[in-house]
Design an enzyme around this catalytic site. Structure first.
Site, PDB file in Angstrom:
ATOM      1  N   THR A  40       6.510   0.776   1.779  1.00 54.15           N
ATOM      2  CA  THR A  40       7.581   1.530   2.437  1.00 54.15           C
ATOM      3  C   THR A  40       6.930   2.490   3.424  1.00 54.15           C
ATOM      4  O   THR A  40       6.251   3.440   3.022  1.00 54.15           O
ATOM      5  CB  THR A  40       8.405   2.338   1.403  1.00 54.15           C
ATOM      6  OG1 THR A  40       8.927   1.443   0.432  1.00 54.15           O
ATOM      7  CG2 THR A  40       9.556   3.066   2.092  1.00 54.15           C
ATOM      8  N   LEU A  55       0.830  -1.201   0.000  1.00 51.83           N
ATOM      9  CA  LEU A  55       0.000   0.000   0.000  1.00 51.83           C
ATOM     10  C   LEU A  55       0.872   1.261   0.000  1.00 51.83           C
ATOM     11  O   LEU A  55       2.068   1.196   0.287  1.00 51.83           O
ATOM     12  CB  LEU A  55      -0.906  -0.036   1.246  1.00 51.83           C
ATOM     13  CG  LEU A  55      -1.835  -1.267   1.278  1.00 51.83           C
ATOM     14  CD1 LEU A  55      -2.371  -1.524   2.671  1.00 51.83           C
ATOM     15  CD2 LEU A  55      -2.957  -1.085   0.273  1.00 51.83           C
ATOM     16  N   PRO A  56       0.268   2.432  -0.328  1.00 52.26           N
ATOM     17  CA  PRO A  56       1.098   3.624  -0.521  1.00 52.26           C
ATOM     18  C   PRO A  56       1.876   4.089   0.726  1.00 52.26           C
ATOM     19  O   PRO A  56       3.087   4.256   0.667  1.00 52.26           O
ATOM     20  CB  PRO A  56       0.088   4.695  -0.952  1.00 52.26           C
ATOM     21  CG  PRO A  56      -1.081   3.944  -1.492  1.00 52.26           C
ATOM     22  CD  PRO A  56      -1.135   2.655  -0.712  1.00 52.26           C
ATOM     23  N   LYS A  68       8.832  11.297  -0.350  1.00 52.03           N
ATOM     24  CA  LYS A  68       8.169  10.541   0.731  1.00 52.03           C
ATOM     25  C   LYS A  68       9.203   9.789   1.567  1.00 52.03           C
ATOM     26  O   LYS A  68       9.169   9.822   2.802  1.00 52.03           O
ATOM     27  CB  LYS A  68       7.176   9.561   0.109  1.00 52.03           C
ATOM     28  CG  LYS A  68       6.514   8.628   1.105  1.00 52.03           C
ATOM     29  CD  LYS A  68       5.879   7.426   0.418  1.00 52.03           C
ATOM     30  CE  LYS A  68       6.031   6.213   1.296  1.00 52.03           C
ATOM     31  NZ  LYS A  68       5.631   4.966   0.668  1.00 52.03           N
ATOM     32  N   LYS A  75      15.709   0.101   4.212  1.00 50.67           N
ATOM     33  CA  LYS A  75      15.147   0.754   3.022  1.00 50.67           C
ATOM     34  C   LYS A  75      15.320   2.277   3.092  1.00 50.67           C
ATOM     35  O   LYS A  75      15.771   2.905   2.133  1.00 50.67           O
ATOM     36  CB  LYS A  75      13.662   0.381   2.917  1.00 50.67           C
ATOM     37  CG  LYS A  75      12.852   1.131   1.905  1.00 50.67           C
ATOM     38  CD  LYS A  75      13.043   0.616   0.504  1.00 50.67           C
ATOM     39  CE  LYS A  75      12.298   1.498  -0.490  1.00 50.67           C
ATOM     40  NZ  LYS A  75      12.595   1.140  -1.859  1.00 50.67           N
TER      41      LYS A  75
HETATM   42  P1  NAD Z   1       0.379   2.661  -5.986  1.00 49.49           P
HETATM   43  O1  NAD Z   1      -0.148   3.967  -5.526  1.00 49.49           O
HETATM   44  O2  NAD Z   1       0.592   2.414  -7.445  1.00 49.49           O
HETATM   45  O3  NAD Z   1      -0.582   1.467  -5.463  1.00 49.49           O
HETATM   46  C1  NAD Z   1      -1.159   1.414  -4.195  1.00 49.49           C
HETATM   47  C2  NAD Z   1      -2.491   0.658  -4.303  1.00 49.49           C
HETATM   48  O4  NAD Z   1      -3.038   0.556  -2.987  1.00 49.49           O
HETATM   49  C3  NAD Z   1      -3.522   1.367  -5.175  1.00 49.49           C
HETATM   50  O5  NAD Z   1      -4.015   0.467  -6.134  1.00 49.49           O
HETATM   51  C4  NAD Z   1      -4.617   1.785  -4.171  1.00 49.49           C
HETATM   52  O6  NAD Z   1      -5.923   1.764  -4.721  1.00 49.49           O
HETATM   53  C5  NAD Z   1      -4.447   0.727  -3.090  1.00 49.49           C
HETATM   54  N1  NAD Z   1      -4.957   1.100  -1.769  1.00 49.49           N
HETATM   55  C6  NAD Z   1      -4.776   2.244  -1.075  1.00 49.49           C
HETATM   56  N2  NAD Z   1      -5.329   2.159   0.136  1.00 49.49           N
HETATM   57  C7  NAD Z   1      -5.899   0.927   0.220  1.00 49.49           C
HETATM   58  C8  NAD Z   1      -6.625   0.233   1.240  1.00 49.49           C
HETATM   59  N3  NAD Z   1      -6.894   0.787   2.421  1.00 49.49           N
HETATM   60  N4  NAD Z   1      -7.050  -1.010   0.977  1.00 49.49           N
HETATM   61  C9  NAD Z   1      -6.791  -1.609  -0.224  1.00 49.49           C
HETATM   62  N5  NAD Z   1      -6.111  -0.999  -1.220  1.00 49.49           N
HETATM   63  C10 NAD Z   1      -5.670   0.252  -0.998  1.00 49.49           C
HETATM   64  O7  NAD Z   1       1.749   2.432  -5.176  1.00 49.49           O
HETATM   65  P2  NAD Z   1       2.980   1.507  -5.603  1.00 49.49           P
HETATM   66  O8  NAD Z   1       3.855   2.237  -6.571  1.00 49.49           O
HETATM   67  O9  NAD Z   1       2.463   0.148  -5.935  1.00 49.49           O
HETATM   68  O10 NAD Z   1       3.817   1.464  -4.224  1.00 49.49           O
HETATM   69  C11 NAD Z   1       3.396   0.690  -3.118  1.00 49.49           C
HETATM   70  C12 NAD Z   1       4.457   0.825  -2.030  1.00 49.49           C
HETATM   71  O11 NAD Z   1       5.719   0.353  -2.541  1.00 49.49           O
HETATM   72  C13 NAD Z   1       4.698   2.258  -1.562  1.00 49.49           C
HETATM   73  O12 NAD Z   1       4.886   2.250  -0.172  1.00 49.49           O
HETATM   74  C14 NAD Z   1       5.961   2.673  -2.307  1.00 49.49           C
HETATM   75  O13 NAD Z   1       6.716   3.654  -1.600  1.00 49.49           O
HETATM   76  C15 NAD Z   1       6.713   1.358  -2.363  1.00 49.49           C
HETATM   77  N6  NAD Z   1       7.672   1.240  -3.475  1.00 49.49           N
HETATM   78  C16 NAD Z   1       7.346   1.684  -4.716  1.00 49.49           C
HETATM   79  C17 NAD Z   1       8.269   1.561  -5.745  1.00 49.49           C
HETATM   80  C18 NAD Z   1       7.934   2.042  -7.147  1.00 49.49           C
HETATM   81  O14 NAD Z   1       8.852   2.122  -7.990  1.00 49.49           O
HETATM   82  N7  NAD Z   1       6.654   2.339  -7.455  1.00 49.49           N
HETATM   83  C19 NAD Z   1       9.526   0.989  -5.510  1.00 49.49           C
HETATM   84  C20 NAD Z   1       9.822   0.496  -4.236  1.00 49.49           C
HETATM   85  C21 NAD Z   1       8.879   0.627  -3.220  1.00 49.49           C
END
Ligand code: NAD
Length: 301
Positions: free
Chosen positions: A95, A64-65, A245, A170
Protein backbone atom coordinates in the site's frame (compact mmCIF):
# COMPACT_ATOMS: atom_id res chain seq x y z
CA UNK A 1 5.30 -20.28 -13.64
CA UNK A 2 8.60 -19.06 -12.14
CA UNK A 3 7.77 -16.17 -9.81
CA UNK A 4 10.11 -13.84 -7.91
CA UNK A 5 8.52 -12.76 -4.61
CA UNK A 6 10.12 -9.87 -2.71
CA UNK A 7 8.98 -8.94 0.82
CA UNK A 8 8.06 -11.86 3.09
CA UNK A 9 6.47 -10.09 6.07
CA UNK A 10 3.11 -10.63 7.76
CA UNK A 11 1.34 -10.45 4.39
CA UNK A 12 4.02 -11.48 1.88
CA UNK A 13 5.00 -14.78 3.53
CA UNK A 14 1.49 -16.33 3.53
CA UNK A 15 0.86 -14.97 0.02
CA UNK A 16 4.08 -16.59 -1.24
CA UNK A 17 3.11 -19.85 0.50
CA UNK A 18 -0.20 -19.88 -1.39
CA UNK A 19 1.67 -19.46 -4.69
CA UNK A 20 3.79 -22.51 -3.83
CA UNK A 21 0.60 -24.42 -3.04
CA UNK A 22 -0.82 -23.33 -6.40
CA UNK A 23 2.10 -25.09 -8.08
CA UNK A 24 4.34 -22.15 -8.99
CA UNK A 25 8.14 -22.16 -8.63
CA UNK A 26 9.34 -19.33 -6.38
CA UNK A 27 12.59 -17.45 -5.85
CA UNK A 28 12.28 -15.18 -2.80
CA UNK A 29 14.14 -12.25 -1.29
CA UNK A 30 13.72 -10.29 1.93
CA UNK A 31 16.17 -8.22 3.97
CA UNK A 32 15.22 -10.51 6.85
CA UNK A 33 17.17 -13.77 6.34
CA UNK A 34 14.90 -15.71 8.74
CA UNK A 35 11.86 -14.90 6.59
CA UNK A 36 13.71 -16.20 3.50
CA UNK A 37 14.82 -19.37 5.32
CA UNK A 38 11.26 -20.11 6.41
CA UNK A 39 9.95 -19.98 2.80
CA UNK A 40 12.91 -22.04 1.57
CA UNK A 41 12.07 -24.81 4.04
CA UNK A 42 8.74 -25.00 2.19
CA UNK A 43 10.22 -25.28 -1.28
CA UNK A 44 11.17 -21.77 -2.45
CA UNK A 45 14.68 -20.90 -3.69
CA UNK A 46 16.58 -18.08 -1.96
CA UNK A 47 18.26 -15.06 -3.54
CA UNK A 48 20.41 -12.51 -1.72
CA UNK A 49 19.15 -9.47 -3.64
CA UNK A 50 16.07 -8.38 -5.55
CA UNK A 51 18.21 -8.25 -8.71
CA UNK A 52 19.21 -11.93 -8.38
CA UNK A 53 15.69 -13.01 -7.36
CA UNK A 54 14.19 -11.70 -10.60
CA UNK A 55 16.94 -12.80 -13.00
CA UNK A 56 15.20 -16.00 -14.19
CA UNK A 57 11.63 -15.00 -13.26
CA UNK A 58 8.62 -14.88 -15.58
CA UNK A 59 6.64 -12.80 -13.06
CA UNK A 60 7.59 -10.46 -10.19
CA UNK A 61 5.60 -9.60 -7.04
CA UNK A 62 6.64 -7.15 -4.33
CA UNK A 63 4.97 -6.79 -0.90
CA UNK A 64 6.87 -4.16 1.07
CA UNK A 65 6.07 -1.74 3.92
CA UNK A 66 6.05 1.73 2.30
CA UNK A 67 6.99 3.78 -0.77
CA UNK A 68 10.67 4.22 0.18
CA UNK A 69 11.14 0.42 0.38
CA UNK A 70 9.32 -0.15 -2.91
CA UNK A 71 11.36 2.55 -4.63
CA UNK A 72 14.66 1.05 -3.47
CA UNK A 73 13.54 -2.51 -4.31
CA UNK A 74 12.79 -1.49 -7.92
CA UNK A 75 15.29 1.28 -8.64
CA UNK A 76 18.30 0.36 -6.45
CA UNK A 77 21.53 -0.90 -8.01
CA UNK A 78 20.62 -4.39 -6.75
CA UNK A 79 16.96 -3.84 -7.49
CA UNK A 80 14.31 -5.41 -9.72
CA UNK A 81 14.91 -3.27 -12.80
CA UNK A 82 18.65 -4.03 -12.70
CA UNK A 83 17.97 -7.76 -13.12
CA UNK A 84 14.58 -8.43 -14.70
CA UNK A 85 14.19 -9.48 -18.34
CA UNK A 86 12.18 -7.10 -20.54
CA UNK A 87 8.56 -8.19 -21.01
CA UNK A 88 8.18 -9.78 -17.55
CA UNK A 89 5.10 -8.38 -15.73
CA UNK A 90 5.72 -6.62 -12.40
CA UNK A 91 3.10 -6.41 -9.61
CA UNK A 92 3.45 -4.29 -6.50
CA UNK A 93 0.93 -5.23 -3.79
CA UNK A 94 2.25 -2.87 -1.10
CA UNK A 95 0.00 0.00 0.00
CA UNK A 96 1.75 3.15 -1.24
CA UNK A 97 0.84 6.47 -2.87
CA UNK A 98 -0.48 6.54 -6.47
CA UNK A 99 2.18 9.07 -7.56
CA UNK A 100 5.05 6.71 -6.65
CA UNK A 101 3.31 3.87 -8.51
CA UNK A 102 3.07 5.98 -11.66
CA UNK A 103 6.72 7.03 -11.37
CA UNK A 104 7.85 3.40 -10.97
CA UNK A 105 5.61 2.28 -13.83
CA UNK A 106 7.27 4.87 -16.09
CA UNK A 107 10.74 3.63 -15.07
CA UNK A 108 9.65 0.02 -15.67
CA UNK A 109 8.18 0.89 -19.06
CA UNK A 110 11.48 2.47 -20.14
CA UNK A 111 13.05 -0.90 -19.31
CA UNK A 112 10.43 -2.81 -21.31
CA UNK A 113 8.27 -4.02 -18.39
CA UNK A 114 4.66 -3.23 -17.48
CA UNK A 115 3.95 -2.61 -13.78
CA UNK A 116 0.57 -3.06 -12.07
CA UNK A 117 -0.36 -1.75 -8.63
CA UNK A 118 -2.40 -4.37 -6.79
CA UNK A 119 -2.87 -3.43 -3.12
CA UNK A 120 -4.96 -5.81 -1.05
CA UNK A 121 -7.62 -5.89 1.63
CA UNK A 122 -8.42 -8.83 3.86
CA UNK A 123 -5.47 -8.59 6.26
CA UNK A 124 -3.26 -11.43 7.43
CA UNK A 125 -6.26 -13.76 7.81
CA UNK A 126 -7.17 -13.24 4.14
CA UNK A 127 -3.51 -13.61 3.13
CA UNK A 128 -3.32 -17.00 4.88
CA UNK A 129 -6.66 -18.21 3.55
CA UNK A 130 -5.98 -17.02 0.00
CA UNK A 131 -9.12 -14.89 0.07
CA UNK A 132 -7.62 -11.41 -0.38
CA UNK A 133 -9.25 -8.73 -2.49
CA UNK A 134 -6.82 -7.30 -5.04
CA UNK A 135 -7.48 -3.77 -6.32
CA UNK A 136 -5.59 -3.67 -9.59
CA UNK A 137 -4.42 -0.62 -11.53
CA UNK A 138 -3.27 -1.74 -14.97
CA UNK A 139 -4.09 -1.72 -18.67
CA UNK A 140 -6.70 -4.29 -19.79
CA UNK A 141 -3.94 -6.42 -21.32
CA UNK A 142 -1.76 -6.37 -18.18
CA UNK A 143 -4.75 -7.16 -15.95
CA UNK A 144 -5.54 -10.21 -18.10
CA UNK A 145 -1.89 -11.28 -17.79
CA UNK A 146 -1.59 -10.93 -13.99
CA UNK A 147 -5.06 -12.20 -13.07
CA UNK A 148 -4.31 -15.97 -13.09
CA UNK A 149 -1.36 -15.52 -10.70
CA UNK A 150 -3.28 -13.23 -8.33
CA UNK A 151 -6.08 -15.83 -8.29
CA UNK A 152 -3.69 -18.09 -6.34
CA UNK A 153 -3.69 -15.56 -3.47
CA UNK A 154 -7.09 -13.90 -3.61
CA UNK A 155 -10.77 -14.34 -4.26
CA UNK A 156 -11.84 -10.89 -5.51
CA UNK A 157 -9.71 -9.53 -8.34
CA UNK A 158 -10.98 -6.08 -9.26
CA UNK A 159 -9.70 -4.11 -12.23
CA UNK A 160 -9.95 -0.50 -10.98
CA UNK A 161 -8.62 1.27 -14.10
CA UNK A 162 -5.22 2.48 -15.27
CA UNK A 163 -1.94 2.48 -13.33
CA UNK A 164 -2.31 3.88 -9.79
CA UNK A 165 -6.08 3.40 -9.51
CA UNK A 166 -5.68 0.28 -7.34
CA UNK A 167 -3.97 2.48 -4.74
CA UNK A 168 -6.65 5.16 -5.16
CA UNK A 169 -9.35 2.57 -4.35
CA UNK A 170 -7.40 1.27 -1.36
CA UNK A 171 -6.73 4.66 0.26
CA UNK A 172 -10.30 5.90 -0.32
CA UNK A 173 -11.74 2.77 1.33
CA UNK A 174 -9.41 3.10 4.31
CA UNK A 175 -10.24 6.81 4.58
CA UNK A 176 -13.90 5.85 5.14
CA UNK A 177 -12.93 3.04 7.49
CA UNK A 178 -10.63 5.19 9.64
CA UNK A 179 -13.26 7.92 9.99
CA UNK A 180 -16.18 5.55 10.62
CA UNK A 181 -14.30 3.71 13.39
CA UNK A 182 -13.79 7.03 15.18
CA UNK A 183 -17.50 7.85 14.76
CA UNK A 184 -18.61 4.51 16.21
CA UNK A 185 -16.11 4.82 19.07
CA UNK A 186 -17.29 8.32 19.92
CA UNK A 187 -20.95 7.24 19.96
CA UNK A 188 -20.38 4.01 21.94
CA UNK A 189 -18.35 5.83 24.59
CA UNK A 190 -20.93 8.63 24.85
CA UNK A 191 -23.88 6.23 25.06
CA UNK A 192 -22.34 4.17 27.83
CA UNK A 193 -21.36 7.32 29.73
CA UNK A 194 -24.98 8.50 29.48
CA UNK A 195 -26.23 5.24 30.94
CA UNK A 196 -27.25 2.88 28.12
CA UNK A 197 -25.96 -0.69 27.98
CA UNK A 198 -23.30 -1.12 25.25
CA UNK A 199 -24.99 -4.21 23.76
CA UNK A 200 -28.39 -2.52 23.62
CA UNK A 201 -26.89 0.55 21.95
CA UNK A 202 -24.93 -1.53 19.42
CA UNK A 203 -28.07 -3.56 18.69
CA UNK A 204 -30.00 -0.36 17.91
CA UNK A 205 -27.19 1.06 15.76
CA UNK A 206 -26.81 -2.19 13.85
CA UNK A 207 -30.47 -2.24 12.87
CA UNK A 208 -30.54 1.54 12.22
CA UNK A 209 -28.90 4.08 9.97
CA UNK A 210 -25.65 4.20 11.97
CA UNK A 211 -24.80 0.64 10.97
CA UNK A 212 -21.41 0.11 9.30
CA UNK A 213 -18.54 -2.42 9.38
CA UNK A 214 -17.03 -0.63 12.39
CA UNK A 215 -20.27 -1.11 14.33
CA UNK A 216 -21.49 -4.54 13.20
CA UNK A 217 -18.27 -6.50 12.60
CA UNK A 218 -15.43 -4.78 14.45
CA UNK A 219 -17.33 -2.93 17.18
CA UNK A 220 -14.80 -1.21 19.47
CA UNK A 221 -16.72 -1.90 22.71
CA UNK A 222 -15.42 -5.16 24.27
CA UNK A 223 -17.82 -8.07 24.08
CA UNK A 224 -20.36 -6.52 21.71
CA UNK A 225 -19.10 -8.61 18.79
CA UNK A 226 -17.52 -11.81 20.06
CA UNK A 227 -14.98 -12.16 17.25
CA UNK A 228 -13.86 -8.50 17.23
CA UNK A 229 -10.35 -7.52 18.44
CA UNK A 230 -11.97 -5.44 21.24
CA UNK A 231 -12.83 -8.69 23.01
CA UNK A 232 -9.19 -9.78 23.17
CA UNK A 233 -7.55 -6.57 24.34
CA UNK A 234 -7.47 -5.14 20.79
CA UNK A 235 -4.81 -7.66 19.75
CA UNK A 236 -4.58 -8.95 16.16
CA UNK A 237 -6.60 -7.20 13.47
CA UNK A 238 -5.42 -4.09 11.64
CA UNK A 239 -2.87 -2.04 13.58
CA UNK A 240 -3.62 1.62 14.37
CA UNK A 241 -0.17 2.55 13.02
CA UNK A 242 -1.09 1.00 9.64
CA UNK A 243 -4.30 3.03 9.62
CA UNK A 244 -2.23 6.11 10.45
CA UNK A 245 0.02 5.34 7.48
CA UNK A 246 -2.96 4.93 5.12
CA UNK A 247 -4.56 8.20 6.28
CA UNK A 248 -1.20 9.88 5.63
CA UNK A 249 -1.33 8.53 2.06
CA UNK A 250 -4.87 9.89 1.67
CA UNK A 251 -4.02 13.36 3.00
CA UNK A 252 -0.85 13.54 0.87
CA UNK A 253 -2.76 12.47 -2.24
CA UNK A 254 -5.50 15.01 -1.47
CA UNK A 255 -2.91 17.78 -1.10
CA UNK A 256 -1.44 16.91 -4.50
CA UNK A 257 -4.78 17.69 -6.18
CA UNK A 258 -5.86 20.42 -3.70
CA UNK A 259 -8.89 18.38 -2.65
CA UNK A 260 -10.31 19.20 0.82
CA UNK A 261 -10.10 16.36 3.35
CA UNK A 262 -11.58 17.84 6.51
CA UNK A 263 -12.36 14.62 8.38
CA UNK A 264 -9.45 12.65 6.95
CA UNK A 265 -6.97 15.21 8.27
CA UNK A 266 -8.64 15.16 11.70
CA UNK A 267 -8.78 11.36 11.72
CA UNK A 268 -5.06 11.27 10.96
CA UNK A 269 -4.41 13.37 14.08
CA UNK A 270 -6.65 11.10 16.17
CA UNK A 271 -4.66 7.97 15.15
CA UNK A 272 -1.47 9.92 15.75
CA UNK A 273 -2.72 10.45 19.32
CA UNK A 274 -3.44 6.70 19.54
CA UNK A 275 0.13 5.97 18.51
CA UNK A 276 1.46 8.65 20.89
CA UNK A 277 -0.45 7.00 23.74
CA UNK A 278 1.39 3.74 23.03
CA UNK A 279 -1.54 1.97 21.34
CA UNK A 280 -0.17 2.03 17.77
CA UNK A 281 0.36 -1.73 17.63
CA UNK A 282 -3.19 -2.46 18.82
CA UNK A 283 -6.07 -2.97 16.40
CA UNK A 284 -7.31 0.43 15.19
CA UNK A 285 -10.64 -0.08 17.03
CA UNK A 286 -8.53 0.63 20.15
CA UNK A 287 -9.07 4.28 19.15
CA UNK A 288 -12.05 4.11 21.54
CA UNK A 289 -9.55 4.24 24.41
CA UNK A 290 -9.03 7.91 23.54
CA UNK A 291 -12.59 8.47 24.81
CA UNK A 292 -12.29 6.53 28.05
CA UNK A 293 -11.05 7.75 31.42
CA UNK A 294 -8.71 5.50 33.43
CA UNK A 295 -11.75 4.43 35.48
CA UNK A 296 -13.76 3.69 32.31
CA UNK A 297 -10.93 1.51 30.98
CA UNK A 298 -10.79 -0.31 34.33
CA UNK A 299 -14.54 -1.04 34.24
CA UNK A 300 -14.18 -2.46 30.70
CA UNK A 301 -11.81 -5.21 31.90
P1 NAD B 1 5.75 -6.27 7.18
O1 NAD B 1 6.48 -5.13 7.80
O2 NAD B 1 5.28 -7.40 8.04
O3 NAD B 1 6.67 -6.95 6.03
C1 NAD B 1 7.44 -6.23 5.12
C2 NAD B 1 8.66 -7.09 4.74
O4 NAD B 1 9.41 -6.37 3.75
C3 NAD B 1 9.59 -7.37 5.91
O5 NAD B 1 9.82 -8.76 5.99
C4 NAD B 1 10.88 -6.60 5.54
O6 NAD B 1 12.06 -7.23 5.99
C5 NAD B 1 10.79 -6.58 4.02
N1 NAD B 1 11.55 -5.52 3.37
C6 NAD B 1 11.60 -4.20 3.66
N2 NAD B 1 12.34 -3.54 2.76
C7 NAD B 1 12.79 -4.47 1.88
C8 NAD B 1 13.60 -4.40 0.70
N3 NAD B 1 14.12 -3.26 0.26
N4 NAD B 1 13.85 -5.54 0.04
C9 NAD B 1 13.34 -6.73 0.47
N5 NAD B 1 12.56 -6.85 1.57
C10 NAD B 1 12.29 -5.73 2.26
O7 NAD B 1 4.53 -5.63 6.37
P2 NAD B 1 3.16 -6.34 5.97
O8 NAD B 1 2.21 -6.32 7.12
O9 NAD B 1 3.47 -7.63 5.28
O10 NAD B 1 2.56 -5.28 4.91
C11 NAD B 1 3.09 -5.16 3.60
C12 NAD B 1 2.24 -4.12 2.86
O11 NAD B 1 0.87 -4.57 2.83
C13 NAD B 1 2.23 -2.74 3.52
O12 NAD B 1 2.27 -1.77 2.51
C14 NAD B 1 0.90 -2.72 4.27
O13 NAD B 1 0.38 -1.40 4.41
C15 NAD B 1 0.03 -3.55 3.35
N6 NAD B 1 -1.11 -4.21 4.01
C16 NAD B 1 -0.96 -4.80 5.23
C17 NAD B 1 -2.05 -5.41 5.83
C18 NAD B 1 -1.91 -6.08 7.18
O14 NAD B 1 -2.95 -6.43 7.79
N7 NAD B 1 -0.68 -6.32 7.68
C19 NAD B 1 -3.30 -5.42 5.19
C20 NAD B 1 -3.42 -4.85 3.92
C21 NAD B 1 -2.32 -4.24 3.34
Amino acid sequence: MHIAFIGLGNMGAPMARNLLKAGHTLTVFDLNAAAVASLCSEGAAAADSARKAVAEADFVITMLPAAAHVRSAYLGTDGVLAGVRPGVPLVDSSTIDPATVRELAAAAEAHGNALADAPVSGGTVGAQAGTLTFMVGASEALFAQVRPVLAGMGRNLVHCGGTGTGQVAKICNNLILGISMIGVSEAMALGVKLGIDANVLAGIVNTSTGRCWASDTCNPWPGVIETAPAGRGYSGGFGADLMLKDLGLATDAARSVKQPLFLGALAQQVYQAVSHAGDGQLDFSGVIRQYLSAADKESQQ
